[in-house]
Design a protein around this motif. Structure first.
Motif, PDB file in Angstrom:
ATOM      1  N   LEU A 125       0.827  -1.201   0.000  1.00  0.00           N
ATOM      2  CA  LEU A 125       0.000   0.000   0.000  1.00  0.00           C
ATOM      3  C   LEU A 125       0.867   1.259   0.000  1.00  0.00           C
ATOM      4  O   LEU A 125       0.531   2.251  -0.654  1.00  0.00           O
ATOM      5  N   GLU A 126       1.981   1.220   0.722  1.00  0.00           N
ATOM      6  CA  GLU A 126       2.889   2.371   0.724  1.00  0.00           C
ATOM      7  C   GLU A 126       3.534   2.565  -0.641  1.00  0.00           C
ATOM      8  O   GLU A 126       3.741   3.702  -1.089  1.00  0.00           O
ATOM      9  N   ASN A 127       3.828   1.472  -1.321  1.00  0.00           N
ATOM     10  CA  ASN A 127       4.363   1.590  -2.679  1.00  0.00           C
ATOM     11  C   ASN A 127       3.333   2.178  -3.639  1.00  0.00           C
ATOM     12  O   ASN A 127       3.683   2.797  -4.646  1.00  0.00           O
ATOM     13  N   ALA A 128       2.050   1.982  -3.310  1.00  0.00           N
ATOM     14  CA  ALA A 128       0.988   2.532  -4.152  1.00  0.00           C
ATOM     15  C   ALA A 128       0.719   3.999  -3.865  1.00  0.00           C
ATOM     16  O   ALA A 128       0.004   4.652  -4.632  1.00  0.00           O
ATOM     17  N   GLY A 129       1.267   4.544  -2.762  1.00  0.00           N
ATOM     18  CA  GLY A 129       1.078   5.955  -2.461  1.00  0.00           C
ATOM     19  C   GLY A 129       0.422   6.239  -1.134  1.00  0.00           C
ATOM     20  O   GLY A 129       0.264   7.405  -0.750  1.00  0.00           O
ATOM     21  N   PHE A 130       0.019   5.190  -0.390  1.00  0.00           N
ATOM     22  CA  PHE A 130      -0.578   5.396   0.925  1.00  0.00           C
ATOM     23  C   PHE A 130       0.520   5.633   1.957  1.00  0.00           C
ATOM     24  O   PHE A 130       1.633   5.114   1.840  1.00  0.00           O
ATOM     25  N   SER A 131       0.185   6.404   2.978  1.00  0.00           N
ATOM     26  CA  SER A 131       1.118   6.666   4.069  1.00  0.00           C
ATOM     27  C   SER A 131       0.354   6.518   5.381  1.00  0.00           C
ATOM     28  O   SER A 131      -0.693   7.154   5.564  1.00  0.00           O
ATOM     29  N   PHE A 132       0.859   5.662   6.272  1.00  0.00           N
ATOM     30  CA  PHE A 132       0.152   5.334   7.508  1.00  0.00           C
ATOM     31  C   PHE A 132       0.830   5.998   8.702  1.00  0.00           C
ATOM     32  O   PHE A 132       2.052   6.131   8.761  1.00  0.00           O
ATOM     33  N   ASP A 133      -0.008   6.381   9.659  1.00  0.00           N
ATOM     34  CA  ASP A 133       0.494   7.052  10.850  1.00  0.00           C
ATOM     35  C   ASP A 133       0.461   6.137  12.068  1.00  0.00           C
ATOM     36  O   ASP A 133       1.421   6.059  12.818  1.00  0.00           O
ATOM     37  N   GLU A 134      -0.658   5.398  12.242  1.00  0.00           N
ATOM     38  CA  GLU A 134      -0.802   4.590  13.454  1.00  0.00           C
ATOM     39  C   GLU A 134      -1.749   3.420  13.196  1.00  0.00           C
ATOM     40  O   GLU A 134      -2.753   3.550  12.491  1.00  0.00           O
ATOM     41  N   PHE A 135      -1.404   2.255  13.746  1.00  0.00           N
ATOM     42  CA  PHE A 135      -2.262   1.072  13.727  1.00  0.00           C
ATOM     43  C   PHE A 135      -2.670   0.752  15.158  1.00  0.00           C
ATOM     44  O   PHE A 135      -1.826   0.672  16.058  1.00  0.00           O
ATOM     45  N   THR A 136      -3.971   0.582  15.379  1.00  0.00           N
ATOM     46  CA  THR A 136      -4.464   0.111  16.675  1.00  0.00           C
ATOM     47  C   THR A 136      -5.233  -1.182  16.451  1.00  0.00           C
ATOM     48  O   THR A 136      -5.295  -1.700  15.334  1.00  0.00           O
ATOM     49  N   LYS A 137      -5.837  -1.700  17.519  1.00  0.00           N
ATOM     50  CA  LYS A 137      -6.528  -2.977  17.419  1.00  0.00           C
ATOM     51  C   LYS A 137      -7.744  -2.904  16.509  1.00  0.00           C
ATOM     52  O   LYS A 137      -8.100  -3.881  15.854  1.00  0.00           O
ATOM     53  N   ASP A 138      -8.401  -1.731  16.443  1.00  0.00           N
ATOM     54  CA  ASP A 138      -9.623  -1.631  15.648  1.00  0.00           C
ATOM     55  C   ASP A 138      -9.666  -0.402  14.746  1.00  0.00           C
ATOM     56  O   ASP A 138     -10.730   0.007  14.294  1.00  0.00           O
ATOM     57  N   SER A 139      -8.511   0.229  14.486  1.00  0.00           N
ATOM     58  CA  SER A 139      -8.499   1.399  13.597  1.00  0.00           C
ATOM     59  C   SER A 139      -7.124   1.575  12.974  1.00  0.00           C
ATOM     60  O   SER A 139      -6.123   1.045  13.471  1.00  0.00           O
ATOM     61  N   VAL A 140      -7.097   2.337  11.885  1.00  0.00           N
ATOM     62  CA  VAL A 140      -5.848   2.687  11.218  1.00  0.00           C
ATOM     63  C   VAL A 140      -5.928   4.161  10.841  1.00  0.00           C
ATOM     64  O   VAL A 140      -6.976   4.648  10.402  1.00  0.00           O
ATOM     65  N   THR A 141      -4.834   4.882  11.045  1.00  0.00           N
ATOM     66  CA  THR A 141      -4.777   6.310  10.736  1.00  0.00           C
ATOM     67  C   THR A 141      -3.928   6.515   9.483  1.00  0.00           C
ATOM     68  O   THR A 141      -2.782   6.060   9.429  1.00  0.00           O
ATOM     69  N   ILE A 142      -4.510   7.206   8.488  1.00  0.00           N
ATOM     70  CA  ILE A 142      -3.848   7.421   7.204  1.00  0.00           C
ATOM     71  C   ILE A 142      -3.510   8.901   7.069  1.00  0.00           C
ATOM     72  O   ILE A 142      -4.373   9.765   7.259  1.00  0.00           O
ATOM     73  N   LYS A 143      -2.260   9.184   6.740  1.00  0.00           N
ATOM     74  CA  LYS A 143      -1.830  10.574   6.602  1.00  0.00           C
ATOM     75  C   LYS A 143      -1.459  10.941   5.172  1.00  0.00           C
ATOM     76  O   LYS A 143      -1.190  12.107   4.883  1.00  0.00           O
ATOM     77  N   GLY A 144      -1.440   9.977   4.260  1.00  0.00           N
ATOM     78  CA  GLY A 144      -1.129  10.247   2.863  1.00  0.00           C
ATOM     79  C   GLY A 144      -1.836   9.253   1.951  1.00  0.00           C
ATOM     80  O   GLY A 144      -2.024   8.084   2.305  1.00  0.00           O
TER      81      GLY A 144
END
Length: 605
Positions: A492-511
């Motif tokens: 996903l990062e190679n596709a252009g996504f950028s992640f900030d934080e992973f939790t047990k039931d959520s994911v934070t996307i910054k790019g």
């Protein structure tokens, strides 16, 4: 002529039965979990290794079995649930045919440990390919532990047909969720390769749904409850704004047994009529309780299809109940949507001690309308009426002459315009003119091909461009979906996504990729997870391929989209610039050519 019909040996018959009962590791999980529930367990543990191919072990604290029953349970059609044929139409347990354990033991190494509460010692039984290797007395806790090792070890052809570990794990989790949702009063634990996937405590239905699908699910649920003489319905439906593009979280349970029913699903969808966007599907967790003698659960080998005595009545009740709940909890729109709340009578109003005061009318005693002659004020207007109406016919003459001049200007003096080469048909197809005839292009499939090649090139060859979000987006998913996103995080990062934080039931996307809008992030990830659930290839390049196909399908223009002439021409040019313009990423034809001869034959036939 000699006789040629003979009885099959037991081990061969068991392997044939296993072909119906055990399709994949998830089938074994389902049977073992149901046996544990029938044994009265209050806590069940499921341990897996290598997606169940190496180990499937279910440990329960149920009533256990005697030494004789431990041996008898592996015989074909040995069951304690039925004694006569009529019992098939009054079943209240999960398993009843008695072929599951015999089929499993025919294609795996099985180890059974069991003990009843009033016994000092339990039994340990080991079976390999239907052959009993050993049976001993052991010291063990109350309940049953059944371990299935090396599934399909003696049928390598069946083992080769299994999918990747990710896909098989997904099927196991599906079966685990169905059983866990049907029994919220039982505690469940799921471990895969020594990693805890689920730890579900016993509780009520809402708590179980939230524990399985994440805390975000709690705000989506609308309760359903209806009691009638022939049917009891309870459970939850998700609010319309949380509908999904795929049929994911849709669960029907009849007498605590998960079933599939397109007929009942249609009743629920019908209750949401006018509340869902086109192409969206509602989520629901509905539990139906009916008399056991009014259903037949023996019509399908997997017991996921049920025949009802009166389907039409169930359809009407289910539809009405869901529709009523949506209205009761202000999910469905009401007719009086223009009502002014200020006109409502206050709750504290009491007729006995509160009287409405009579309004007072005040007059001016000095007012005399005949005192003086009041002239109406002149209203100024930019439009002044012509006082001279004698020449009114000239108005029509001038208009007629002006109209004639305009027509001559449009049709005679207009310079030659560019010939249109593309035309859109029913907002679904684009027709382009060529020398030999016409080309009919499916606009959505063609755009999928264009986007697919662009995404695949940017992911694998180029360095994908990413746009940073001003405010990071936090998206809620279930725990297994979070785990799945994390496993493909690099892709996903190679596709252009950028992640900030992973939790047990959520994911934070910054790019996000530059071709993706912020409003479509959730839709894209949900579609991608659904596509991955269907099939995940084993090679890393194929991961990119699945991702590119999923992105292209989600972001492509859809049927019903109006395209300008310039957009039509751009679509045609970009399609025929692709490496494989003839087919979509899923193998469907993107265009068809119709020659002049073929068109002539349509009229000459």
């Amino acid at each position: 002529m000699s006789d040629i019909i003979q009885l099959l040996p037991d081990h061969v018959a068991n392997q044939i039965a296993a072909g119906e009962v055990v399709q994949r590791p998830a089938s074994v999980v389902k049977e073992l979990l149901e046996n544990a529930i029938d044994a009265g367990a209050t806590s069940i543990k499921l341990l897996l290794k290598d997606a169940g191919k190496t180990l499937i072990q279910v440990i329960d604290d149920g009533k256990g079995m005697s030494a004789t029953d431990a041996r008898m349970c592996f015989e074909r059609h040995a069951t304690s649930k039925i004694q006569k044929a009529e019992d098939l139409f009054n079943l209240s347990t999960k398993g009843f045919r008695g072929e599951a354990l015999a089929s499993i033991a025919a294609i795996a190494h099985v180890e059974l440990k069991t003990k009843q509460e009033n016994e000092e010692l339990g039994s340990c039984l080991k079976i390999e390919g239907s052959k009993v290797v050993s049976q001993d007395f052991i010291s063990t806790s109350k309940g049953t532990s059944l371990a299935v090792k090396n599934l399909f070890y003696n049928i390598p052809a069946r083992r080769n047909f299994l999918k990747s570990d990710t896909v098989e794990t997904r099927h196991i989790i599906d079966e685990f969720q169905r059983v866990a949702l049907a029994h919220p009063d039982i505690a469940f634990l799921l471990h895969h390769n020594n990693n805890e996937v689920y730890h579900l405590k016993n509780g009520n239905l809402r708590q179980r749904i939230v524990a399985v699908f994440g805390t975000k699910m709690n705000e989506k649920l609308v309760p359903i409850n209806e009691q009638t003489d022939i049917l009891n319905i309870n459970g939850f439906v998700a609010k319309p704004e949380f509908s999904k593009r795929k049929r994911g979280e849709q669960f029907f349970f009849v007498n605590d047994r998960f079933i599939k029913s397109s007929y009942l699903n249609h009743a629920v969808v019908n209750a949401f009529d006018g509340l869902l966007e086109q192409g969206s599907h509602p989520s629901y967790f509905l539990y139906l309780t009916v008399p056991a003698n009014t259903i037949d659960i023996n019509i399908h080998p997997t017991k996921t299809e049920i025949k009802f005595d009166n389907e039409k009545a169930l359809y009407s009740m289910l539809r009405a109940t869901v529709k009523h709940s949506l209205g009761q909890y202000n999910v469905a729109p009401v007719l009086d949507f223009n009502r002014d709340a200020n006109l409502d009578t206050p709750y504290h109003f009491n007729k006995n001690n509160t009287k409405a005061s009579t309004p007072k009318i005040t007059v001016d005693p000095d007012f005399n309308p005949f005192k003086e002659d009041v002239k109406p004020k002149q209203i100024s207007s930019p439009y002044k009426r012509e006082q001279n109406t004698q020449s009114w016919e000239t108005l029509y003459t001038s208009v007629s002459n002006h109209q004639t001049e305009k027509q001559e200007e449009l049709f005679e003096n207009q310079p030659e315009t560019k010939t249109q080469k593309t035309f859109q048909i029913q907002r679904k197809y684009v027709m382009s003119l060529i020398k030999s005839g016409v080309v009919l292009i499916h606009q959505s499939l063609a755009h999928q091909r264009i986007l697919y090649e662009e995404f695949l090139e940017s992911i694998t060859v180029k360095e994908a461009n990413s746009q940073q979000l001003l405010f990071p987006v936090k998206i809620s998913f279930s725990s297994q979906e979070i785990e799945m996103i994390y496993t493909i995080k690099t892709e996903l990062e190679n596709a252009g996504f950028s992640f900030d934080e992973f939790t047990k039931d959520s994911v934070t996307i910054k790019g996000i990729p530059v071709s993706v809008t912020e409003s479509k992030i959730t839709i894209i990830l949900e579609e991608l997870l659904n596509d991955i659930n269907l099939e995940v290839p084993d090679t890393s390049f194929s991961h990119f391929d699945v991702m590119a196909k999923s992105f292209a399908k989600t972001l492509s223009i859809k049927t019903g989209t109006q395209l300008s002439e310039q957009e039509q021409e751009s679509l045609v040019n970009n399609l025929f610039s692709c490496k494989e313009p003839t087919v979509s990423p899923t193998g469907k034809a993107t265009f068809k050519t119709l020659t002049l001869n073929e068109i002539d034959n349509l009229f000459n036939s």
